[in-house]
Design an enzyme around this catalytic site. Structure first.
Site, PDB file in Angstrom:
ATOM      1  N   ASP A 103       0.871  -1.167   0.000  1.00 39.94           N
ATOM      2  CA  ASP A 103       0.000   0.000   0.000  1.00 39.94           C
ATOM      3  C   ASP A 103       0.912   1.222   0.000  1.00 39.94           C
ATOM      4  O   ASP A 103       1.873   1.290   0.764  1.00 39.94           O
ATOM      5  CB  ASP A 103      -0.847  -0.010   1.285  1.00 39.94           C
ATOM      6  CG  ASP A 103      -2.265   0.430   1.044  1.00 39.94           C
ATOM      7  OD1 ASP A 103      -2.438   1.521   0.469  1.00 39.94           O
ATOM      8  OD2 ASP A 103      -3.185  -0.306   1.439  1.00 39.94           O
ATOM      9  N   ASP A 205      -3.190   4.688  -2.408  1.00 40.85           N
ATOM     10  CA  ASP A 205      -4.289   5.168  -1.580  1.00 40.85           C
ATOM     11  C   ASP A 205      -4.869   6.472  -2.137  1.00 40.85           C
ATOM     12  O   ASP A 205      -4.131   7.347  -2.598  1.00 40.85           O
ATOM     13  CB  ASP A 205      -3.721   5.426  -0.168  1.00 40.85           C
ATOM     14  CG  ASP A 205      -4.782   5.642   0.883  1.00 40.85           C
ATOM     15  OD1 ASP A 205      -5.570   4.713   1.125  1.00 40.85           O
ATOM     16  OD2 ASP A 205      -4.816   6.745   1.463  1.00 40.85           O
ATOM     17  N   GLU A 268      -6.677   3.437  -5.873  1.00 45.98           N
ATOM     18  CA  GLU A 268      -7.950   3.496  -5.150  1.00 45.98           C
ATOM     19  C   GLU A 268      -8.695   4.736  -5.639  1.00 45.98           C
ATOM     20  O   GLU A 268      -8.255   5.861  -5.413  1.00 45.98           O
ATOM     21  CB  GLU A 268      -7.730   3.594  -3.636  1.00 45.98           C
ATOM     22  CG  GLU A 268      -9.055   3.506  -2.890  1.00 45.98           C
ATOM     23  CD  GLU A 268      -9.045   4.130  -1.494  1.00 45.98           C
ATOM     24  OE1 GLU A 268      -9.936   3.820  -0.699  1.00 45.98           O
ATOM     25  OE2 GLU A 268      -8.146   4.950  -1.208  1.00 45.98           O
ATOM     26  N   HIS A 329     -11.257  -3.139   3.437  1.00 49.91           N
ATOM     27  CA  HIS A 329     -11.158  -2.789   4.848  1.00 49.91           C
ATOM     28  C   HIS A 329     -11.923  -1.505   5.204  1.00 49.91           C
ATOM     29  O   HIS A 329     -11.914  -1.082   6.356  1.00 49.91           O
ATOM     30  CB  HIS A 329      -9.681  -2.636   5.230  1.00 49.91           C
ATOM     31  CG  HIS A 329      -9.030  -1.489   4.514  1.00 49.91           C
ATOM     32  ND1 HIS A 329      -8.863  -1.463   3.148  1.00 49.91           N
ATOM     33  CD2 HIS A 329      -8.548  -0.308   4.965  1.00 49.91           C
ATOM     34  CE1 HIS A 329      -8.298  -0.330   2.796  1.00 49.91           C
ATOM     35  NE2 HIS A 329      -8.085   0.388   3.882  1.00 49.91           N
ATOM     36  N   ASP A 330     -12.522  -0.861   4.206  1.00 48.00           N
ATOM     37  CA  ASP A 330     -13.261   0.381   4.464  1.00 48.00           C
ATOM     38  C   ASP A 330     -14.774   0.203   4.404  1.00 48.00           C
ATOM     39  O   ASP A 330     -15.517   1.143   4.692  1.00 48.00           O
ATOM     40  CB  ASP A 330     -12.872   1.448   3.426  1.00 48.00           C
ATOM     41  CG  ASP A 330     -11.429   1.878   3.563  1.00 48.00           C
ATOM     42  OD1 ASP A 330     -10.924   1.905   4.702  1.00 48.00           O
ATOM     43  OD2 ASP A 330     -10.796   2.179   2.527  1.00 48.00           O
TER      44      ASP A 330
HETATM   45  C1  GLC Z   1      -8.157   5.081   1.990  1.00 49.20           C
HETATM   46  C2  GLC Z   1      -7.945   3.874   2.865  1.00 49.20           C
HETATM   47  C3  GLC Z   1      -8.594   4.113   4.185  1.00 49.20           C
HETATM   48  C4  GLC Z   1      -7.943   5.314   4.833  1.00 49.20           C
HETATM   49  C5  GLC Z   1      -8.004   6.527   3.911  1.00 49.20           C
HETATM   50  C6  GLC Z   1      -7.085   7.599   4.360  1.00 49.20           C
HETATM   51  O1  GLC Z   1      -9.477   5.259   1.661  1.00 49.20           O
HETATM   52  O2  GLC Z   1      -8.423   2.733   2.222  1.00 49.20           O
HETATM   53  O3  GLC Z   1      -8.519   3.003   5.040  1.00 49.20           O
HETATM   54  O4  GLC Z   1      -8.563   5.604   6.040  1.00 49.20           O
HETATM   55  O5  GLC Z   1      -7.608   6.199   2.602  1.00 49.20           O
HETATM   56  O6  GLC Z   1      -5.755   7.236   4.128  1.00 49.20           O
END
Ligand code: GLC
Length: 535
Positions: A103, A205, A268, A329-330
């Protein structure tokens, strides 16, 4: 799409699997998963047939957002192990013919990162412009109306230097200023640090956040806002995200990856399809895979699902490779969104669509969201908006390996509670049960691996109604497959006038009917899905 499969790259052929490292396997009984733990579980992947692993952040971090607030991009958090442990894990993964993706969190650092410490030390510090600083508006107000994803304003006042800084997430996660070329250079070097070590790529991310409007214009009100939504959704982030110049940054990241052989980048990106596909970049020189989250966000409704698949197929640039995600995970786990029976249908969908599937750890044993007592909530999103049930902890609980105490995850006290169901729902039990979710996953993965039509054939929708969807996967010279999925709990019937149905059931969510011949029509039980090998 008539290239030979041999020309396909590893990330187009293999299945990706997301490990949330805190929750995968603990090796030292501190209740938190670690790298040695992952190493000890690599057999799980060989057995299942998974070759691509993505690990959520493992870098030094104060853990305000559980690792998505990084204080050193070139090291490992002692909770997870050391750089030596990392090298050992990477070697072992490669020795098994597998790949590892890290990541990468470029949008923001931790407020404890030395760069931010310097930046906030004075207005004329050389790193001042590495972050996004802004004078107060008239009467000392915030510079504009932008909101933070985890609640409240996105601007935090800094007493010492009398300016605000911008943070899209927590105030402990100040956004880097990606318009600054020094920032770009420094971050590209952190990518090189890991690429040189041998990592096979990055999941980047919040890629669509990297560049913000130069004029800092106010975001418009969201007319569709509803009370249960996060406060962030009160506005439409049209100026704070997805700015045209973000594509230059993505292209430059791609150039860094292309300095090395065979590396890849997943972005993402939570955007509608037409915008999402622009992240493949001009001439395909952007992200290799901008994450496609439709199956994770859409209501589980046949018309909407089948339409979304077609829209996505239609919007993809000609050389762009598709991908699909059911959970991460979100978000709530798939089994908690649509129920355990339908989660089997979802697995069949994920592994028979065209493109790279990503499996979220635990979905392969049908793990569900776990209720966390209020006093034990850890996730800042949950803590900051307590009345909205937005905590992400429920989908981040420890992997259930066995019926031993601690589910085989830890002998200590797990950082989040293990689901009570672990005694019966765990990897060990499901490996021995032909009817389990785990065995369904294994079978689906093996078939996908073996059959060129499923791995890289075309996708053609056949028929859908208010209960089922169906499609054919086909590659010239290889066996063709018809997939029929009943997205309802009631019996449903497939008798498509459009195709001559003649074949045998290769895999069913109900293994009893596997091998059965089908001709002309087929009736499906509720929650049933089949893959038919066509004659
Ligand atoms: C992304 C991650 C998430 C995190 C956010 C801020 O969306 O997947 O878990 O809290 O970024 O970094």
């Amino acid at each position: 799409m008539n290239e030979n499969i041999k020309t396909r790259l590893w990330w187009q052929k293999e299945i990706l699997y997301q490990i949330y490292p805190r929750s995968f396997q603990d090796s030292n009984d501190d209740g938190i998963g670690d790298l040695k733990g992952i190493l000890s579980r690599l057999d799980h992947f060989s057995w299942l047939g998974v070759k691509g692993i993505w690990i959520s952040p493992i870098y030094p971090s104060p853990m305000a957002d559980f690792g998505y607030d990084i204080s050193d991009y070139e090291n490992i958090h002692p909770l997870f192990g050391s750089l030596a442990d990392f090298d050992e894990l990477l070697n072992e993964i490669h020795a098994r013919g597998m790949k590892l993706i890290l990541d990468f969190v470029p949008n923001h650092t931790s407020d404890q990162h030395p760069w931010f410490q310097e930046s906030r030390s004075s207005k004329d510090n050389p790193k001042r412009n590495w972050y996004i600083w802004h004078d107060a508006g008239v009467n000392g107000t915030v510079p504009n109306n932008w909101l933070a994803a985890f609640g409240g304003s996105a601007w935090e006042w800094d007493e010492r230097t009398q300016q605000y800084y911008y943070h899209a997430f927590l105030k402990e996660q100040p956004d880097l200023n990606w318009r600054n070329e020094e920032v770009q250079k420094a971050m590209f070097n952190t990518m090189r640090f890991w690429l040189k070590r041998g990592v096979d790529g990055f999941r980047v991310d919040v890629m669509w956040h990297l560049i913000k409007d130069e004029k800092f214009r106010d975001n418009p009100i969201n007319p569709n806002y509803q009370q249960q939504m996060a406060t962030y959704d009160q506005l439409l982030p049209v100026y704070s995200t997805d700015q045209p110049e973000v594509h230059d940054i993505v292209r430059k990241m791609r150039e860094v990856l292309d300095e090395y052989d065979d590396r890849m980048m997943i972005g993402e990106v939570y955007l509608p399809i037409n915008k999402l596909v622009t992240y493949y970049g001009s001439k395909g020189k952007g992200a290799h895979l901008p994450f496609n989250f439709q199956l994770l966000l859409l209501p589980w409704e046949p018309h909407q699902i089948t339409l979304a698949i077609s829209e996505y197929e239609g919007a993809l640039p000609s050389d762009a490779w598709p991908n699909w995600v059911l959970s991460n995970h979100d978000q709530a786990r798939i089994a908690s969104r649509i129920g355990s029976e339908q989660a089997r249908i979802a697995a069949m969908l994920l592994l028979t669509l065209r493109g790279t599937p990503t499996i979220y750890y635990g979905d392969e044993i049908c793990m569900r969201d776990v209720p966390i007592p209020f006093a034990d909530i850890q996730d800042p999103q949950g803590l900051n908006m307590p009345d909205k049930n937005l905590s992400r902890d429920p989908a981040r609980t420890p992997m259930q390996w066995s019926s031993e105490r601690g589910a085989g995850f830890t002998n200590g006290k797990p950082w989040l509670p293990v689901d009570r169901s672990y005694v019966r729902k765990n990897v060990a039990a499901q490996r021995d049960d032909t009817y389990s979710m785990l065995c369904l996953y294994k079978k689906l993965i093996a078939l996908r691996e073996k059959e060129p039509s499923l791995k890289e054939g075309s996708y053609t929708p056949v028929y859908s109604d208010h209960q089922l969807i169906s499609y054919i996967r086909e590659k010239e010279g290889a066996p063709r497959f018809l997939i029929i999925l009943n997205l309802s709990h009631r019996t449903s019937y497939f008798r498509s006038p459009g195709i001559a149905l003649n074949g045998s059931i290769e895999i069913s969510t109900a293994p009893e009917i596997e091998g059965m011949n089908v001709k002309d029509a087929i009736g499906l039980s509720g929650d049933e899905g089949v893959i038919i090998r066509l004659l």
